[in-house]
Design an enzyme around this catalytic site. Structure first.
Site, PDB file in Angstrom:
ATOM      1  N   HIS A   1       0.898  -1.280   0.144  1.00 48.05           N
ATOM      2  CA  HIS A   1       0.123  -0.089  -0.056  1.00 48.05           C
ATOM      3  C   HIS A   1       0.920   1.177  -0.074  1.00 48.05           C
ATOM      4  CE1 HIS A   1       1.079   0.777   4.285  1.00 48.05           C
ATOM      5  NE2 HIS A   1       0.935  -0.589   4.282  1.00 48.05           N
ATOM      6  N   GLY A   2       0.527   2.345   0.434  1.00 51.94           N
ATOM      7  CA  GLY A   2       1.142   3.548   0.144  1.00 51.94           C
ATOM      8  C   GLY A   2       2.510   3.494   0.939  1.00 51.94           C
TER       9      GLY A   2
END
Length: 162
Positions: free
Chosen positions: A10-11
């Protein structure tokens, strides 16, 4: 580095950690994700353009993590449980650090104790982390690179106060 993050890629992993570490390969070691083509495709879409992402089950990961050609790359291994991190630490060459990120919060497991807002551990998780540390691999909690590191001893101390 091996990162434990229940969300896998994810980020924080795709952008912050991969850039901070300068990796060109991200290996996700997770039997469930490797068996699910939709999840594999989703993880690959989340990967940065600067790093190739490969999703492997444990059996294939054990082979690749010991392939001497891997030494030519800067690799971040991402797992979603301490048990998977232990597997990697016990079956891969040159694991120097297990970094714990977001873990245990979304599992809904009543046996998990809150260590902080983003880390919940049960006895089995702690046993896996202790086994990793006993093998000589550093274990620490750190959400992002510019955040202070918390050692496994500090985590254990916090857990004991719960």
């Amino acid at each position: 580095m091996v990162r434990i993050d229940e969300r896998l890629v994810h980020g924080q992993v795709a952008l912050i950690w991969s850039r901070s570490l300068g990796v060109d390969r991200i290996l996700v070691v997770n039997d469930k994700a490797a068996a699910d083509p939709v999840q594999t495709a989703t993880l690959k879409m989340a990967a940065p353009d600067t790093a190739k992402l490969i999703v492997l089950d444990r059996k294939k990961a054990k082979t690749l993590l010991n392939d001497p050609r891997l030494a030519n790359f800067k690799v971040l291994v991402v797992v979603n449980t301490p048990a998977d991190a232990r597997f990697v630490a016990e079956n891969a060459n040159d694991v120097g650090l297990v970094n714990i990120g977001n873990y245990g919060k979304t599992a809904g497991d009543p046996t998990k104790k809150r260590i902080n807002d983003n880390l919940f551990l049960n006895d089995s998780d702690l046993a896996d982390l202790k086994a990793i540390a006993a093998s000589g691999v550093k274990v620490e909690y750190q959400l992002v690179p510019d955040q202070a590191k918390v050692s496994l001893d500090q985590i254990i101390s916090q857990e004991a106060k719960q």
